[in-house]
Scaffold this motif. Structure first.
Motif, PDB file in Angstrom:
ATOM      1  N   VAL A  36       0.802  -1.221   0.000  1.00  0.00           N
ATOM      2  CA  VAL A  36       0.000   0.000   0.000  1.00  0.00           C
ATOM      3  C   VAL A  36       0.837   1.274   0.000  1.00  0.00           C
ATOM      4  O   VAL A  36       0.318   2.360  -0.247  1.00  0.00           O
ATOM      5  CB  VAL A  36      -0.990   0.040   1.183  1.00  0.00           C
ATOM      6  CG1 VAL A  36      -2.026  -1.070   1.063  1.00  0.00           C
ATOM      7  CG2 VAL A  36      -0.268  -0.038   2.519  1.00  0.00           C
ATOM      8  N   GLY A  37       2.111   1.174   0.275  1.00  0.00           N
ATOM      9  CA  GLY A  37       2.950   2.360   0.303  1.00  0.00           C
ATOM     10  C   GLY A  37       4.397   1.996   0.501  1.00  0.00           C
ATOM     11  O   GLY A  37       4.750   0.823   0.612  1.00  0.00           O
ATOM     12  N   ALA A  38       5.227   3.045   0.558  1.00  0.00           N
ATOM     13  CA  ALA A  38       6.654   2.807   0.745  1.00  0.00           C
ATOM     14  C   ALA A  38       7.294   4.020   1.395  1.00  0.00           C
ATOM     15  O   ALA A  38       6.854   5.149   1.192  1.00  0.00           O
ATOM     16  CB  ALA A  38       7.326   2.518  -0.584  1.00  0.00           C
ATOM     17  N   VAL A  39       8.313   3.775   2.173  1.00  0.00           N
ATOM     18  CA  VAL A  39       9.172   4.835   2.695  1.00  0.00           C
ATOM     19  C   VAL A  39      10.437   4.769   1.861  1.00  0.00           C
ATOM     20  O   VAL A  39      11.106   3.733   1.810  1.00  0.00           O
ATOM     21  CB  VAL A  39       9.478   4.630   4.194  1.00  0.00           C
ATOM     22  CG1 VAL A  39      10.400   5.735   4.699  1.00  0.00           C
ATOM     23  CG2 VAL A  39       8.187   4.589   5.013  1.00  0.00           C
ATOM     24  N   VAL A  40      10.720   5.879   1.173  1.00  0.00           N
ATOM     25  CA  VAL A  40      11.843   5.911   0.241  1.00  0.00           C
ATOM     26  C   VAL A  40      12.789   7.048   0.608  1.00  0.00           C
ATOM     27  O   VAL A  40      12.381   8.013   1.260  1.00  0.00           O
ATOM     28  CB  VAL A  40      11.353   6.096  -1.213  1.00  0.00           C
ATOM     29  CG1 VAL A  40      10.439   4.955  -1.630  1.00  0.00           C
ATOM     30  CG2 VAL A  40      10.665   7.432  -1.400  1.00  0.00           C
ATOM     31  N   PRO A  41      14.026   6.951   0.180  1.00  0.00           N
ATOM     32  CA  PRO A  41      14.938   8.081   0.374  1.00  0.00           C
ATOM     33  C   PRO A  41      14.358   9.335  -0.291  1.00  0.00           C
ATOM     34  O   PRO A  41      13.735   9.250  -1.357  1.00  0.00           O
ATOM     35  CB  PRO A  41      16.225   7.641  -0.319  1.00  0.00           C
ATOM     36  CG  PRO A  41      16.155   6.147  -0.317  1.00  0.00           C
ATOM     37  CD  PRO A  41      14.696   5.828  -0.467  1.00  0.00           C
ATOM     38  N   ILE A  42      14.560  10.479   0.316  1.00  0.00           N
ATOM     39  CA  ILE A  42      13.984  11.715  -0.206  1.00  0.00           C
ATOM     40  C   ILE A  42      14.462  12.007  -1.621  1.00  0.00           C
ATOM     41  O   ILE A  42      13.727  12.588  -2.420  1.00  0.00           O
ATOM     42  CB  ILE A  42      14.248  12.894   0.764  1.00  0.00           C
ATOM     43  CG1 ILE A  42      13.314  14.061   0.458  1.00  0.00           C
ATOM     44  CG2 ILE A  42      15.703  13.308   0.733  1.00  0.00           C
ATOM     45  CD1 ILE A  42      11.867  13.779   0.730  1.00  0.00           C
ATOM     46  N   GLU A  43      15.649  11.558  -1.973  1.00  0.00           N
ATOM     47  CA  GLU A  43      16.160  11.774  -3.333  1.00  0.00           C
ATOM     48  C   GLU A  43      15.285  11.078  -4.370  1.00  0.00           C
ATOM     49  O   GLU A  43      15.107  11.590  -5.483  1.00  0.00           O
ATOM     50  CB  GLU A  43      17.605  11.269  -3.461  1.00  0.00           C
ATOM     51  CG  GLU A  43      18.603  12.021  -2.609  1.00  0.00           C
ATOM     52  CD  GLU A  43      18.667  11.549  -1.162  1.00  0.00           C
ATOM     53  OE1 GLU A  43      19.297  12.265  -0.358  1.00  0.00           O
ATOM     54  OE2 GLU A  43      18.094  10.491  -0.828  1.00  0.00           O
ATOM     55  N   ILE A  44      14.739   9.934  -4.010  1.00  0.00           N
ATOM     56  CA  ILE A  44      13.850   9.222  -4.929  1.00  0.00           C
ATOM     57  C   ILE A  44      12.565  10.012  -5.120  1.00  0.00           C
ATOM     58  O   ILE A  44      12.096  10.199  -6.247  1.00  0.00           O
ATOM     59  CB  ILE A  44      13.561   7.786  -4.437  1.00  0.00           C
ATOM     60  CG1 ILE A  44      14.830   6.947  -4.543  1.00  0.00           C
ATOM     61  CG2 ILE A  44      12.420   7.156  -5.238  1.00  0.00           C
ATOM     62  CD1 ILE A  44      14.696   5.537  -3.998  1.00  0.00           C
ATOM     63  N   LEU A  45      11.980  10.497  -4.027  1.00  0.00           N
ATOM     64  CA  LEU A  45      10.768  11.310  -4.133  1.00  0.00           C
ATOM     65  C   LEU A  45      11.036  12.556  -4.965  1.00  0.00           C
ATOM     66  O   LEU A  45      10.239  12.905  -5.838  1.00  0.00           O
ATOM     67  CB  LEU A  45      10.256  11.691  -2.745  1.00  0.00           C
ATOM     68  CG  LEU A  45       9.045  12.622  -2.744  1.00  0.00           C
ATOM     69  CD1 LEU A  45       7.849  11.965  -3.423  1.00  0.00           C
ATOM     70  CD2 LEU A  45       8.707  13.049  -1.329  1.00  0.00           C
ATOM     71  N   ASP A  46      12.151  13.230  -4.702  1.00  0.00           N
ATOM     72  CA  ASP A  46      12.494  14.427  -5.472  1.00  0.00           C
ATOM     73  C   ASP A  46      12.602  14.116  -6.958  1.00  0.00           C
ATOM     74  O   ASP A  46      12.113  14.875  -7.808  1.00  0.00           O
ATOM     75  CB  ASP A  46      13.804  15.039  -4.971  1.00  0.00           C
ATOM     76  CG  ASP A  46      13.681  15.657  -3.584  1.00  0.00           C
ATOM     77  OD1 ASP A  46      12.544  15.899  -3.124  1.00  0.00           O
ATOM     78  OD2 ASP A  46      14.737  15.882  -2.955  1.00  0.00           O
ATOM     79  N   ALA A  47      13.220  12.988  -7.306  1.00  0.00           N
ATOM     80  CA  ALA A  47      13.376  12.604  -8.708  1.00  0.00           C
ATOM     81  C   ALA A  47      12.028  12.295  -9.351  1.00  0.00           C
ATOM     82  O   ALA A  47      11.779  12.691 -10.501  1.00  0.00           O
ATOM     83  CB  ALA A  47      14.310  11.398  -8.830  1.00  0.00           C
TER      84      ALA A  47
END
Length: 86
Positions: A36-47
């Motif tokens: 249902v979701g994921a916690v990812v490094p902020i760099e991935i979200l930014d990309a």
């Protein structure tokens, strides 16, 4: 590599999960066995956000030569008697 945790496990290990994200790891969260979701490094979200912005900008640029309608014309069309009369 990513780790998969249930919501219950994720609640109990939130600080660890965030530390892992800072270290570049992804943690997938499941509910009743479904992702249902994921916690990812902020760099991935930014990309991902940057890529989405670029995609939307390209889509908008592709439609620059199309005719436009003013807000007044749109509202007049939406609330005209022809459409609402029954």
């Amino acid at each position: 590599m990513s780790e998969t945790l249930s919501i219950r496990e994720a609640r109990a290990r939130l600080a660890e999960i965030l530390s892992n994200a800072e270290a570049g790891e992804v943690t997938v969260i499941t509910r009743k066995g479904e992702r249902v979701g994921a916690v990812v490094p902020i760099e991935i979200l930014d990309a991902v956000e940057e890529a989405a912005d670029e995609m939307l900008a390209r889509e908008a640029a592709a439609h620059l030569d199309e005719p436009t309608v003013s807000m007044a014309e749109l509202l007049a069309d939406l609330f005209s008697d022809d459409m609402g009369a029954a």
